[in-house]
Motif scaffolding. Structure first.
Motif, PDB file in Angstrom:
ATOM      1  N   ALA A 113      45.101  15.788  38.548  1.00 50.83           N
ATOM      2  CA  ALA A 113      44.957  14.686  39.514  1.00 50.83           C
ATOM      3  C   ALA A 113      45.774  14.924  40.778  1.00 50.83           C
ATOM      4  CB  ALA A 113      45.367  13.372  38.854  1.00 50.83           C
ATOM      5  N   ASP A 114      46.872  15.693  40.659  1.00 52.15           N
ATOM      6  CA  ASP A 114      47.729  15.922  41.824  1.00 52.15           C
ATOM      7  C   ASP A 114      47.290  17.128  42.650  1.00 52.15           C
ATOM      8  OD1 ASP A 114      48.408  18.010  40.181  1.00 52.15           O
ATOM      9  OD2 ASP A 114      50.556  17.594  40.133  1.00 52.15           O
ATOM     10  N   GLY A 115      46.148  17.746  42.289  1.00 52.74           N
ATOM     11  CA  GLY A 115      45.624  18.855  43.074  1.00 52.74           C
ATOM     12  C   GLY A 115      46.045  20.233  42.604  1.00 52.74           C
ATOM     13  N   VAL A 116      46.856  20.321  41.553  1.00 49.73           N
ATOM     14  CA  VAL A 116      47.215  21.613  40.966  1.00 49.73           C
ATOM     15  C   VAL A 116      46.077  22.073  40.052  1.00 49.73           C
ATOM     16  CG1 VAL A 116      48.778  22.816  39.386  1.00 49.73           C
ATOM     17  CG2 VAL A 116      49.697  21.244  41.104  1.00 49.73           C
ATOM     18  N   THR A 117      45.651  23.327  40.204  1.00 48.76           N
ATOM     19  CA  THR A 117      44.591  23.885  39.368  1.00 48.76           C
ATOM     20  C   THR A 117      45.194  24.812  38.325  1.00 48.76           C
ATOM     21  OG1 THR A 117      42.971  23.767  41.167  1.00 48.76           O
ATOM     22  CG2 THR A 117      42.487  25.275  39.356  1.00 48.76           C
ATOM     23  N   VAL A 118      44.850  24.588  37.071  1.00 49.61           N
ATOM     24  CA  VAL A 118      45.357  25.400  35.968  1.00 49.61           C
ATOM     25  C   VAL A 118      44.216  26.242  35.408  1.00 49.61           C
ATOM     26  CG1 VAL A 118      46.448  25.389  33.694  1.00 49.61           C
ATOM     27  CG2 VAL A 118      47.110  23.680  35.403  1.00 49.61           C
ATOM     28  N   VAL A 119      44.411  27.554  35.356  1.00 51.56           N
ATOM     29  CA  VAL A 119      43.419  28.488  34.814  1.00 51.56           C
ATOM     30  C   VAL A 119      43.958  29.009  33.488  1.00 51.56           C
ATOM     31  CG1 VAL A 119      42.063  30.566  35.236  1.00 51.56           C
ATOM     32  CG2 VAL A 119      42.795  29.144  37.165  1.00 51.56           C
ATOM     33  N   ASN A 120      43.411  28.498  32.398  1.00 51.24           N
ATOM     34  CA  ASN A 120      43.866  28.885  31.065  1.00 51.24           C
ATOM     35  C   ASN A 120      43.002  30.042  30.570  1.00 51.24           C
ATOM     36  OD1 ASN A 120      44.699  29.119  28.434  1.00 51.24           O
ATOM     37  ND2 ASN A 120      44.552  26.946  27.945  1.00 51.24           N
ATOM     38  N   ASP A 121      43.553  31.253  30.670  1.00 48.79           N
ATOM     39  CA  ASP A 121      42.868  32.448  30.188  1.00 48.79           C
ATOM     40  C   ASP A 121      43.728  33.118  29.120  1.00 48.79           C
ATOM     41  OD1 ASP A 121      40.650  34.187  30.212  1.00 48.79           O
ATOM     42  OD2 ASP A 121      41.704  35.611  31.501  1.00 48.79           O
ATOM     43  N   ALA A 122      44.361  32.274  28.299  1.00 50.10           N
ATOM     44  CA  ALA A 122      45.406  32.750  27.397  1.00 50.10           C
ATOM     45  C   ALA A 122      44.905  33.147  26.021  1.00 50.10           C
ATOM     46  CB  ALA A 122      46.492  31.679  27.261  1.00 50.10           C
ATOM     47  N   TYR A 123      43.594  33.236  25.809  1.00 50.40           N
ATOM     48  CA  TYR A 123      43.139  33.572  24.459  1.00 50.40           C
ATOM     49  C   TYR A 123      43.585  34.975  24.066  1.00 50.40           C
ATOM     50  CZ  TYR A 123      40.546  34.102  20.211  1.00 50.40           C
ATOM     51  OH  TYR A 123      40.246  34.320  18.899  1.00 50.40           O
ATOM     52  N   ASN A 124      43.448  35.915  24.995  1.00 52.76           N
ATOM     53  CA  ASN A 124      43.860  37.283  24.688  1.00 52.76           C
ATOM     54  C   ASN A 124      44.022  38.042  25.987  1.00 52.76           C
ATOM     55  OD1 ASN A 124      44.651  39.383  23.035  1.00 52.76           O
ATOM     56  ND2 ASN A 124      42.864  39.237  21.706  1.00 52.76           N
ATOM     57  N   ALA A 125      44.572  39.247  25.888  1.00 56.34           N
ATOM     58  CA  ALA A 125      44.786  40.046  27.095  1.00 56.34           C
ATOM     59  C   ALA A 125      44.861  41.518  26.755  1.00 56.34           C
ATOM     60  CB  ALA A 125      46.072  39.613  27.806  1.00 56.34           C
ATOM     61  N   ASN A 126      44.275  42.325  27.613  1.00 57.88           N
ATOM     62  CA  ASN A 126      44.422  43.766  27.603  1.00 57.88           C
ATOM     63  C   ASN A 126      44.458  44.197  29.066  1.00 57.88           C
ATOM     64  OD1 ASN A 126      41.600  44.290  28.508  1.00 57.88           O
ATOM     65  ND2 ASN A 126      41.081  43.474  26.484  1.00 57.88           N
ATOM     66  N   PRO A 127      44.765  45.451  29.371  1.00 56.74           N
ATOM     67  CA  PRO A 127      44.886  45.830  30.785  1.00 56.74           C
ATOM     68  C   PRO A 127      43.655  45.505  31.628  1.00 56.74           C
ATOM     69  CG  PRO A 127      45.879  47.508  29.416  1.00 56.74           C
ATOM     70  CD  PRO A 127      45.223  46.534  28.471  1.00 56.74           C
ATOM     71  N   GLU A 128      42.458  45.717  31.073  1.00 60.26           N
ATOM     72  CA  GLU A 128      41.246  45.448  31.852  1.00 60.26           C
ATOM     73  C   GLU A 128      41.086  43.963  32.139  1.00 60.26           C
ATOM     74  OE1 GLU A 128      41.183  49.306  30.207  1.00 60.26           O
ATOM     75  OE2 GLU A 128      41.252  47.422  29.077  1.00 60.26           O
ATOM     76  N   SER A 129      41.274  43.134  31.122  1.00 55.54           N
ATOM     77  CA  SER A 129      41.093  41.698  31.333  1.00 55.54           C
ATOM     78  C   SER A 129      42.221  41.114  32.186  1.00 55.54           C
ATOM     79  CB  SER A 129      40.996  40.958  29.994  1.00 55.54           C
ATOM     80  OG  SER A 129      42.209  41.032  29.269  1.00 55.54           O
ATOM     81  N   MET A 130      43.428  41.679  32.096  1.00 53.41           N
ATOM     82  CA  MET A 130      44.521  41.243  32.963  1.00 53.41           C
ATOM     83  C   MET A 130      44.166  41.487  34.423  1.00 53.41           C
ATOM     84  SD  MET A 130      47.519  39.854  32.133  1.00 53.41           S
ATOM     85  CE  MET A 130      48.808  39.768  30.878  1.00 53.41           C
ATOM     86  N   ARG A 131      43.686  42.677  34.710  1.00 54.71           N
ATOM     87  CA  ARG A 131      43.333  43.004  36.096  1.00 54.71           C
ATOM     88  C   ARG A 131      42.211  42.105  36.600  1.00 54.71           C
ATOM     89  NH1 ARG A 131      44.767  48.365  34.282  1.00 54.71           N
ATOM     90  NH2 ARG A 131      42.666  48.802  33.536  1.00 54.71           N
ATOM     91  N   ALA A 132      41.224  41.868  35.732  1.00 56.55           N
ATOM     92  CA  ALA A 132      40.116  41.003  36.134  1.00 56.55           C
ATOM     93  C   ALA A 132      40.596  39.584  36.428  1.00 56.55           C
ATOM     94  CB  ALA A 132      39.044  40.986  35.046  1.00 56.55           C
ATOM     95  N   ALA A 133      41.488  39.066  35.583  1.00 56.89           N
ATOM     96  CA  ALA A 133      41.997  37.713  35.778  1.00 56.89           C
ATOM     97  C   ALA A 133      42.824  37.607  37.045  1.00 56.89           C
ATOM     98  CB  ALA A 133      42.820  37.291  34.564  1.00 56.89           C
ATOM     99  N   LEU A 134      43.631  38.628  37.334  1.00 56.81           N
ATOM    100  CA  LEU A 134      44.431  38.604  38.556  1.00 56.81           C
ATOM    101  C   LEU A 134      43.541  38.650  39.800  1.00 56.81           C
ATOM    102  CD1 LEU A 134      47.433  40.933  37.657  1.00 56.81           C
ATOM    103  CD2 LEU A 134      47.535  38.493  38.210  1.00 56.81           C
ATOM    104  N   ARG A 135      42.486  39.433  39.746  1.00 60.66           N
ATOM    105  CA  ARG A 135      41.565  39.482  40.891  1.00 60.66           C
ATOM    106  C   ARG A 135      40.850  38.144  41.068  1.00 60.66           C
ATOM    107  NH1 ARG A 135      40.613  44.998  38.793  1.00 60.66           N
ATOM    108  NH2 ARG A 135      41.629  46.450  40.243  1.00 60.66           N
ATOM    109  N   ALA A 136      40.524  37.504  39.948  1.00 61.21           N
ATOM    110  CA  ALA A 136      39.917  36.176  40.038  1.00 61.21           C
ATOM    111  C   ALA A 136      40.893  35.184  40.661  1.00 61.21           C
ATOM    112  CB  ALA A 136      39.485  35.701  38.650  1.00 61.21           C
ATOM    113  N   LEU A 137      42.150  35.260  40.263  1.00 62.55           N
ATOM    114  CA  LEU A 137      43.175  34.391  40.843  1.00 62.55           C
ATOM    115  C   LEU A 137      43.301  34.642  42.342  1.00 62.55           C
ATOM    116  CD1 LEU A 137      45.565  32.384  40.521  1.00 62.55           C
ATOM    117  CD2 LEU A 137      47.012  34.379  40.048  1.00 62.55           C
ATOM    118  N   ALA A 138      43.281  35.910  42.735  1.00 58.68           N
ATOM    119  CA  ALA A 138      43.377  36.236  44.155  1.00 58.68           C
ATOM    120  C   ALA A 138      42.196  35.668  44.932  1.00 58.68           C
ATOM    121  CB  ALA A 138      43.457  37.750  44.331  1.00 58.68           C
ATOM    122  N   ALA A 139      40.998  35.736  44.324  1.00 56.69           N
ATOM    123  CA  ALA A 139      39.815  35.182  44.992  1.00 56.69           C
ATOM    124  C   ALA A 139      39.934  33.667  45.142  1.00 56.69           C
ATOM    125  CB  ALA A 139      38.557  35.538  44.201  1.00 56.69           C
ATOM    126  N   MET A 140      40.454  33.004  44.120  1.00 56.74           N
ATOM    127  CA  MET A 140      40.648  31.559  44.197  1.00 56.74           C
ATOM    128  C   MET A 140      41.758  31.202  45.182  1.00 56.74           C
ATOM    129  SD  MET A 140      40.422  30.792  40.094  1.00 56.74           S
ATOM    130  CE  MET A 140      40.465  29.007  40.232  1.00 56.74           C
TER     131      MET A 140
END
Length: 474
Positions: free
Chosen positions: A328-355
């Motif tokens: 409600a206060d305008g903070v956006t939370v991206v919960n991608d915490a199910y799992n992580a490996n180097p490829e998915s980490m990089r993809a998530a960071l690039r998605a964050l950068a795009a957002m």
């Protein structure tokens, strides 16, 4: 599940009926391994786990409506006693899939399996009744349970297949033989267990080796952009269908672009036509996932336009995979915490950068709250260092590394790449991350939370969304 009598189940599993007054009674409910999920007419499979023995819940399961129990010993209620419940469950799944004759679509890969499975399921569901793997139940128990949810109306059965060693996928394909097999990529997930990417490719390629020949309808859907996956065409007798951004891909994307909010848009090209797609998912990495889904849809007779519409309407079905929630206060939370490996980490960071483009326009910042990536073996230090460096290169505003030695490698990578001041910080645990975020977040900020599943970093996202000061379950 299709209605089978207890006598038929005993015959299929090689079991012995025990305390069953009427063997003609049929299983009309789901097959479950959790007694809390029992419905009228269920079959309760009693597994003896490290902490809990399901046999102790057999009586309660029957009282709740289960018609019988699949067990390794008599349990005082109607039961089919077998030597091995896991193998019996697999035999039952194999028999049901064979009787139904449904199209089985199986997929594997080092990263993106669950997201792609969810896309395939939603696209095919728009075409015909479809059953798919819930969440990541992709092992020797989860896969048969999914297959046993199929009924006479089911046209498509979409199954995710995981592997932690050579032979695992071969075993799973023996339980539910696929006609269509999808291999997404060969990355570094579980590289510590496999010993190298080449060994991972051997394991993943077991899927295409299990497919029927092209003359019998077998189709291998392979990522044209991953050399190790593309090379699997030599390991199958099935027809090969390539997807990706390569010019020779049968199903490909053109004019890939990102919306201001970080959602990919592209023109879908298939052998039968084109269509415009704008995904509801976040991150450019989902373009490849969407193309894999489109290739399966093409193989099953869907038009390009029909596929494009279904892809554009598809959302996230599984928890903690790029779940985007605005407070409600305008903070956006991206919960991608199910799992992580180097490829998915990089993809998530690039998605964050795009957002981050939209966030900065509103005076906000991007936060990467990252934890350890497990099972990387000797590559762990280098991979964590590289992720920390990438966060800096992508101009992520704040990196919060959570945990022990691996988190320190994340933070060190960011520091060595040029992070200064308080742009990167190392905290001890999830609660410390929550405390930091709650004191510093401001409207317009975007927070990505990601780590390997064993770390439980989803508690950070849940605490932020709940507005609580304590991490859930602490």
């Amino acid at each position: 599940m299709i209605a089978l009598s207890l006598a038929e189940i005993a015959d299929i599993t090689g079991g012995r009926p025990h305390d069953i007054p009427d063997p003609s009674v049929r299983i009309t409910g789901p097959v479950v391994i959790d007694s809390r999920q029992v419905e009228a007419g269920s079959l309760f499979a009693a597994f003896a786990g490290e902490r809990v023995d399901g046999h102790g819940f057999a009586e309660g399961a029957v009282a709740a409506g289960a018609a019988a129990v699949l067990a390794t010993r008599p349990v005082g209620v109607p039961a089919i006693v077998v030597d091995d419940v896991e193998k019996a469950l697999g035999a039952l799944a194999r028999a049901v899939v064979h009787r139904l004759g449904t199209d089985v679509v199986a997929l594997t890969g080092s990263a993106g399996k669950t997201s792609t499975k969810d896309l395939i399921a939603q696209v095919l569901q728009a075409h015909a009744p479809t059953v798919w793997t819930p969440g990541s139940l992709n092992n020797e128990i989860g896969l048969p349970l999914t297959a046993l949810r199929a009924t006479e109306e089911t046209r498509h059965l979409v199954l995710e297949m995981g592997a932690r060693g050579i032979g695992h996928i071969a075993y799973l394909t023996g339980l539910t033989p696929p006609r269509i097999g999808v291999v997404l990529n060969v990355g570094t997930a579980h590289i510590g267990e496999f010993g190298g990417r080449e060994q991972i490719a051997v394991a993943k390629g077991e899927l295409v080796e299990a497919l029927p020949a092209a003359a019998d309808g077998g189709i291998a859907v392979l990522n044209a952009d991953d050399p190790l996956v593309r090379a699997m065409s030599a390991r199958t007798k099935a027809r090969t269908l390539l997807f990706g951004e390569a010019d020779d891909a049968d199903v490909r994307a053109a004019d890939v672009r990102m919306t201001p909010s970080g959602q990919p848009s592209f023109t879908l090209h298939t052998p039968t036509g084109c269509g415009e797609v704008t995904l509801r998912l976040y991150g450019e990495h989902h373009v490849s996932n969407a193309l894999a889904a489109a290739a399966v849809a093409h193989a099953l007779g869907m038009s390009a336009q029909e596929t494009a519409i279904a892809l554009s309407g598809a959302g996230t079905l599984s928890r903690w995979r790029m779940e985007v929630t605005e407070r409600a206060d305008g903070v956006t939370v991206v919960n991608d915490a199910y799992n992580a490996n180097p490829e998915s980490m990089r993809a998530a960071l690039r998605a964050l950068a795009a957002m981050g483009g939209a966030a900065r326009a509103n005076g906000g910042r991007t936060w990467a709250v990252l934890g350890p990536m497990a099972e990387l073996g000797d590559a762990s230090l280098a991979e964590h260092d590289a992720v920390g460096r990438l966060a800096v290169r992508l101009n992520v505003s704040k990196l919060v590394a959570v945990g022990g030695i691996e988190a320190s490698w994340l933070q060190l990578g960011a520091y060595n790449e040029g992070s200064w001041g308080e742009e990167s910080v190392l905290v001890s645990d999830a609660q410390a991350a929550v405390d930091l975020l709650r004191s510093e977040l401001r409207p317009g900020d975007v927070v990505l939370v990601k780590a390997s599943r064993s770390i439980g970093l989803e508690r950070v996202a849940e605490a932020l969304l709940a507005g609580e000061g304590e991490v859930a379950g602490r």
